[in-house]
Design a protein around this motif. Structure first.
Motif, mmCIF file in Angstrom:
data_model
loop_
_atom_site.group_PDB
_atom_site.id
_atom_site.type_symbol
_atom_site.label_atom_id
_atom_site.label_comp_id
_atom_site.label_asym_id
_atom_site.label_seq_id
_atom_site.Cartn_x
_atom_site.Cartn_y
_atom_site.Cartn_z
ATOM 1 N N SER A 182 0.863 -1.110 0.125
ATOM 2 C CA SER A 182 -0.037 0.215 0.139
ATOM 3 C C SER A 182 0.923 1.175 0.210
ATOM 4 O O SER A 182 0.436 2.192 -0.716
ATOM 5 N N ILE A 183 2.098 1.405 0.457
ATOM 6 C CA ILE A 183 2.953 2.342 0.548
ATOM 7 C C ILE A 183 3.223 2.488 -0.763
ATOM 8 O O ILE A 183 3.186 3.754 -1.234
ATOM 9 N N LEU A 184 3.787 1.463 -1.551
ATOM 10 C CA LEU A 184 4.121 1.763 -3.005
ATOM 11 C C LEU A 184 3.019 2.360 -3.586
ATOM 12 O O LEU A 184 3.232 3.188 -4.768
ATOM 13 N N GLY A 185 1.851 1.461 -3.619
ATOM 14 C CA GLY A 185 0.755 1.935 -4.388
ATOM 15 C C GLY A 185 0.372 3.595 -4.262
ATOM 16 O O GLY A 185 -0.049 4.042 -5.108
ATOM 17 N N THR A 186 0.422 4.083 -2.866
ATOM 18 C CA THR A 186 -0.005 4.997 -2.768
ATOM 19 C C THR A 186 1.130 6.176 -3.366
ATOM 20 O O THR A 186 0.562 7.118 -3.984
ATOM 21 N N LEU A 187 2.500 5.973 -3.234
ATOM 22 C CA LEU A 187 3.377 6.755 -3.765
ATOM 23 C C LEU A 187 3.303 6.960 -5.197
ATOM 24 O O LEU A 187 3.469 7.986 -5.973
ATOM 25 N N ALA A 188 2.865 5.660 -5.798
ATOM 26 C CA ALA A 188 2.575 5.563 -7.196
ATOM 27 C C ALA A 188 1.443 6.575 -7.817
ATOM 28 O O ALA A 188 1.437 7.263 -8.663
ATOM 29 N N ALA A 189 0.486 6.469 -6.953
ATOM 30 C CA ALA A 189 -0.775 7.524 -7.440
ATOM 31 C C ALA A 189 -0.413 8.801 -7.317
ATOM 32 O O ALA A 189 -0.772 9.722 -8.009
ATOM 33 N N CYS A 190 0.352 9.114 -6.007
ATOM 34 C CA CYS A 190 0.932 10.513 -5.809
ATOM 35 C C CYS A 190 1.611 11.147 -7.110
ATOM 36 O O CYS A 190 1.649 11.973 -7.512
ATOM 37 N N TYR A 191 2.455 10.206 -7.562
ATOM 38 C CA TYR A 191 3.512 10.528 -8.718
ATOM 39 C C TYR A 191 2.401 10.889 -9.862
ATOM 40 O O TYR A 191 2.837 12.090 -10.573
ATOM 41 N N LEU A 192 1.277 10.537 -10.220
ATOM 42 C CA LEU A 192 0.357 10.878 -11.121
ATOM 43 C C LEU A 192 -0.134 12.283 -10.921
ATOM 44 O O LEU A 192 -0.140 13.070 -11.875
ATOM 45 N N LEU A 273 -8.741 13.224 4.608
ATOM 46 C CA LEU A 273 -8.294 14.589 3.983
ATOM 47 C C LEU A 273 -7.152 14.357 3.044
ATOM 48 O O LEU A 273 -6.990 15.281 2.406
ATOM 49 N N ILE A 274 -6.247 13.478 3.229
ATOM 50 C CA ILE A 274 -5.000 13.028 2.218
ATOM 51 C C ILE A 274 -5.895 12.758 1.031
ATOM 52 O O ILE A 274 -5.513 13.055 0.023
ATOM 53 N N CYS A 275 -6.782 11.783 1.165
ATOM 54 C CA CYS A 275 -7.536 11.607 -0.141
ATOM 55 C C CYS A 275 -8.126 12.690 -0.835
ATOM 56 O O CYS A 275 -7.890 12.715 -2.105
ATOM 57 N N LEU A 276 -8.750 13.429 0.001
ATOM 58 C CA LEU A 276 -9.259 14.815 -0.792
ATOM 59 C C LEU A 276 -8.265 15.610 -1.612
ATOM 60 O O LEU A 276 -8.459 16.055 -2.304
ATOM 61 N N LEU A 277 -7.174 15.641 -0.697
ATOM 62 C CA LEU A 277 -5.944 16.445 -1.379
ATOM 63 C C LEU A 277 -5.536 15.937 -2.621
ATOM 64 O O LEU A 277 -5.364 16.646 -3.607
ATOM 65 N N ILE A 278 -5.335 14.762 -2.771
ATOM 66 C CA ILE A 278 -4.858 13.996 -3.873
ATOM 67 C C ILE A 278 -5.922 13.862 -5.145
ATOM 68 O O ILE A 278 -5.482 14.460 -6.216
ATOM 69 N N TYR A 279 -7.100 13.679 -4.853
ATOM 70 C CA TYR A 279 -8.110 13.657 -5.854
ATOM 71 C C TYR A 279 -8.337 15.241 -6.257
ATOM 72 O O TYR A 279 -8.503 15.318 -7.304
#
Length: 449
Positions: A182-192, A273-279
């Motif tokens: 999940s750490i890797l997946g979250t960082l990958a989504a943040c890269y987008l 809140l983190i999801c809200l920021l990324i989305y």
């Protein structure tokens, strides 16, 4: 339940559940929650901003949804501690009764199975587009599939991915194991998200940047309700492409070392809140960059030969792959409850038997969803039609749990009335979102036909 109510259980001071050996840290819980929520719907958010009628209405829908999302997570955590159940369906069955519990099990397994198929479809599409970037003469030039290498065929790449990556990640018993991927997946989504923001600021001229449209107030308010399914549970082209963290939250809560209720609320709020920021950043800057011309898949709006975009597509495919094992874990729990262990808790299960059952269920789940994703061409239409079921897990079942708990919990009359009203409102909102999503998918299906 009456006994629990008579003892006036105070969850704000309740220690961790004695059952099992929960070992998931708070940070691990946050990352799993994030990964559960950051699905392929992230690619769809700039398009949702455009469809909503602009930035203001889209953000308004986001903020309104956030209240219900956090509320549902808090209620489910409270209900899990109150009922001592470690699965979503177990909580609903214990709190709301057997009939509602059966409905939850059916909806749960149907929703998870279709989400699994949708995930594999999304991953397959990303693999195909990635191969298009690497071998442009084969698939992008229009010369036909005859020039495509066999190892670039989606049937081979997706099958290999399932065997070599998805299966090993899906076999572990506890959800706590998923914190690493999940750490890797979250960082990958943040890269987008980072790519979209940077390209807006640094490459505006090359992308033909212009001012986004300014729709009328009437059109904005009329259209903003149409994107509620996208905002709430990540629809992409009518297909639900985000595992909502509500389905996983009970398993996450039950695996945490610190199961204090106020701590759980803090974890839920931080995650959302983190999801809200990324989305929001993805939707905002993608919409500002392309305006009305934004594609449903934001990456398709960028040049296909852009190396940064190719890396973003690869990493986002990795992000989606890391969600699939969480879906399998939750799906296994429902199958065990419904068919493998119909007499719940009557007889202790041997470790060897449990391991064999887990492996068989995992292989069966992956094989069935892979076969459907590869060989059923119109499954997306069916997924879109039943996608509204996701609203049950975010709105309806948490609302029902809250209403039922108010019949047993000792609370003041004003607080009871307020919580009952909120539970009923949540159920009504869920019914509205479910109906709107299903009707929208049906209309889209009729329009395409």
């Amino acid at each position: 339940m009456e006994k629990v109510a008579g003892e006036s259980v105070r969850l704000l001071d309740k220690p961790a559940a004695a059952a099992g050996s929960p070992s998931l840290s708070s940070a691990g819980a946050v990352f799993i929650m994030l990964k559960s929520a950051l699905g392929a719907g992230l690619l769809n958010f700039p398009w949702a901003f455009n469809k909503a009628g602009g930035i203001a209405p889209a953000v308004l829908v986001e903020l309104g949804s956030l209240v219900f999302l956090v509320s549902g997570l808090a209620v489910l955590g409270y209900a899990s501690s109150l009922s001592t159940q470690s699965t979503y369906q177990g909580v609903v069955r214990e709190v709301c009764g057997t009939a509602v519990g059966k409905l939850c099990e059916v909806c749960f397994i149907l929703n998870l199975f279709m989400i699994s198929v949708a995930f594999l479809r999304v991953v397959g599409d990303q693999l195909e587009k990635l191969c298009d970037s690497i071998y442009p003469n084969g698939t992008l030039s229009g010369e036909g599939p005859s020039l495509q290498h066999w190892y670039a065929d989606q049937r081979f790449t997706l099958s290999a991915l399932c065997v070599l990556v998805i299966f090993p990640l899906s076999v572990p018993k506890e959800i706590g194991f998923q914190k690493y991927s999940s750490i890797l997946g979250t960082l990958a989504a943040c890269y987008l998200t980072l790519v979209i923001v940077i390209k807006y600021h640094l490459q505006a001229e090359s992308l033909g940047l212009r001012e986004p449209p300014h729709p009328s107030r009437a059109s904005s308010w009329a259209s903003m309700f149409s994107v509620i399914p996208t905002i709430c549970f990540g629809f992409q082209d009518g297909v639900p492409c985000a595992l909502q963290c509500h389905e996983a939250c009970v398993a996450i809560y039950s695996s945490m070392r610190n199961q204090n209720f106020s701590h759980w609320v803090a974890v839920s709020v931080l995650s959302m809140l983190i999801c809200l920021l990324i989305y929001s950043l993805t939707g905002l800057y993608g919409y500002l960059t392309f305006g009305e011309d934004v594609a449903a898949d934001i990456l398709m709006s960028y040049p296909g030969n852009d190396a940064v975009v190719i890396v973003a597509r690869l990493l986002f495919g990795i992000s989606i792959v890391t969600i699939y094992p969480i879906v399998v874990l939750l799906g296994r729990s429902v199958v065990r409850d419904m068919w493998v262990n119909p007499k719940r808790g009557a007889v202790p299960v041997a470790e060897a038997h449990e391991q064999r059952t887990r492996v068989v269920l995992t292989v069966s789940w992956i094989a069935a969803t892979l076969a459907i994703a590869l060989f059923v061409p119109d499954i997306g239409k069916v997924i879109g039609l039943i996608g509204g079921i996701s609203a049950f897990f975010i709105f309806i079942f948490p609302g029902l749990c809250l209403v039922c708990m108010m019949g047993t919990e000792t609370v003041g009359p004003r607080k009871r009335a307020a919580l009952l009203a909120w539970g009923i409102l949540s159920v009504l909102c869920g019914a509205f979102v479910c109906g709107q999503s299903t009707a929208g998918a049906a209309m889209e299906l009729l329009h395409r036909a």
